[in-house]
Design an enzyme around this catalytic site. Sequence first.
Site, PDB file in Angstrom:
ATOM      1  N   LYS A 168      29.837  39.069  33.223  1.00 19.77           N
ATOM      2  CA  LYS A 168      30.937  38.504  34.005  1.00 19.77           C
ATOM      3  C   LYS A 168      30.525  37.436  35.015  1.00 19.77           C
ATOM      4  CE  LYS A 168      34.757  41.403  33.202  1.00 19.77           C
ATOM      5  NZ  LYS A 168      34.229  42.497  32.358  1.00 19.77           N
ATOM      6  N   GLU A 205      41.932  38.812  40.264  1.00 26.01           N
ATOM      7  CA  GLU A 205      42.437  40.138  39.940  1.00 26.01           C
ATOM      8  C   GLU A 205      41.268  40.952  39.415  1.00 26.01           C
ATOM      9  OE1 GLU A 205      42.221  37.802  37.697  1.00 26.01           O
ATOM     10  OE2 GLU A 205      41.446  38.893  35.965  1.00 26.01           O
ATOM     11  N   SER A 261      27.061  43.583  26.412  1.00 26.79           N
ATOM     12  CA  SER A 261      27.823  42.871  27.445  1.00 26.79           C
ATOM     13  C   SER A 261      27.566  43.401  28.848  1.00 26.79           C
ATOM     14  CB  SER A 261      29.319  42.911  27.130  1.00 26.79           C
ATOM     15  OG  SER A 261      29.763  44.242  26.974  1.00 26.79           O
TER      16      SER A 261
HETATM   17  C1  LIG Z   1      34.907  43.229  31.331  1.00 28.84           C
HETATM   18  C2  LIG Z   1      33.956  43.685  30.329  1.00 28.84           C
HETATM   19  C3  LIG Z   1      34.211  43.579  28.944  1.00 28.84           C
HETATM   20  C4  LIG Z   1      35.524  43.094  28.396  1.00 28.84           C
HETATM   21  O1  LIG Z   1      35.873  41.801  28.776  1.00 28.84           O
HETATM   22  P1  LIG Z   1      35.828  40.606  27.727  1.00 28.84           P
HETATM   23  O2  LIG Z   1      36.556  39.515  28.414  1.00 28.84           O
HETATM   24  O3  LIG Z   1      36.518  41.096  26.503  1.00 28.84           O
HETATM   25  O4  LIG Z   1      34.406  40.296  27.485  1.00 28.84           O
HETATM   26  C5  LIG Z   1      33.242  43.975  28.058  1.00 28.84           C
HETATM   27  N1  LIG Z   1      32.055  44.485  28.486  1.00 28.84           N
HETATM   28  C6  LIG Z   1      31.770  44.605  29.793  1.00 28.84           C
HETATM   29  C7  LIG Z   1      30.459  45.171  30.194  1.00 28.84           C
HETATM   30  C8  LIG Z   1      32.703  44.213  30.765  1.00 28.84           C
HETATM   31  O5  LIG Z   1      32.410  44.350  32.068  1.00 28.84           O
END
Ligand SMILES: *Cc1c(COP(=O)(O)O)cnc(C)c1O
Length: 416
Positions: A87, A109, A386
């Site tokens: 993020k 948000e 992610s």
């Molecule tokens: C917020 C988040 C997501 C989902 O958000 P996307 O916009 O779909 O990438 C996925 N994995 C993690 C670790 C997150 O914090």
Amino acid sequence: MSVEKKFGDYGGQYVPEALMPAIEELTDAYERYVLNNEDGFMDEFRRRIRDFGGRPTPLERADQLSERYDREVYLKREDLLHGGAHKLNNALGQVLLAKYMGKERIIAETGAGQHGTATAMAAAHLDLPCEIYMGRRDINRQRPNVFRMRLNDAEVTPVDVGRGTLKEAISETMRDWARTVETTHYVIGSIVGPAPFPAMVRDFHSVIGEEIDRQFRERFDEPPGAVVACAGGGSNTMGTFDAFVDGDAELYAVEAGGSSLTVDDEAGVAPHSASLSTGEEGVLHGARTKLLQDDHGQILESHSVSSGLDYAGVGPELAHLVDEGRVVPTNVDDDAALEAFHRLSQEEGVIPALETAHAFGFLEAVAGPETTRDRELPETVVVNVSGRGDKDLEAVVEETDKRDLENAPSMEVFDG
Ligand SMILES: *Cc1c(COP(=O)(O)O)cnc(C)c1O
């Protein structure tokens, strides 16, 4: 390069008149600073995401998973980015852009609090005041993230409208923005919302796929056969896919299958968040996209064991790439995601976010010892990690307790 406002029939700018000046000003700034690197904006972004964020993140061979699935499995370690998830790429990019635009205040948000904490970190780093809107229910469920935001000097404002979750928090932030456009920039948290947000947020995250492409070629002299990422709004997904869309790699977007894919229309509830696989075209938060909605266009309440995937919409570009047949949408349910969470923790020493665990649940479903899907995965696969799972420990203990999972360790705590 010109600003992408639509992706096929999806995207656009479905916003109230009061927001149009802000959208036009942002579109102009995105074109000048991001697309044309005016005043060296992108050079400063790349320097800061390296020194403050910790880029490049590693591409690591997953030895145990490679053996289990009998192919080369590589992990893109976005969990090692500052803050513990992808993020920050977007939050830092947008807060820096706000600075170049001469804005004096940041708003955002947040649902589970991951985007809020990334934005608060970026705003503190770049010395801008920051206010985060968060549903009352989410505030109560995600207290550690509320403290993290406050520690970074952000103000956390509760939203009491509706169910008090992400959807209402986005609407409230848009209302604030309409009142304060002159001084304020709204940092949206995924590749959703009106243009230019979807393209701009993708561009800040596309460094993920660019690094994968370079790191993978250093070892194999060719691009990976398949690239896998989980999809909520879809920002880590498009960030990972963007470098490969024009090539031949198979692209898999893994959504939250929740507890079931059947919808209770009467109650207005979808017990999943698989908008790419099951959604229908509609408009939400300023863009036309695939949505979970009833016959009258009312947005359904979505569900996932991972709050970061729990959203009734999805980025318009991903919806378009699915319609084009370029991205394969698939989904993994809560149980399989939890099993994958434990598997990655045990086999690779990486505790993933519950969102991320869905991507690994897909590997198990198509290539695991008890596979039921007859899809043959290519010889080389890259999965985007992610985020890390520290934020999910309590939820995992609670959800594991409720189930009889074969591969879960004991979660019993010994007193005294
Ligand atoms: C917020 C988040 C997501 C989902 O958000 P996307 O916009 O779909 O990438 C996925 N994995 C993690 C670790 C997150 O914090």
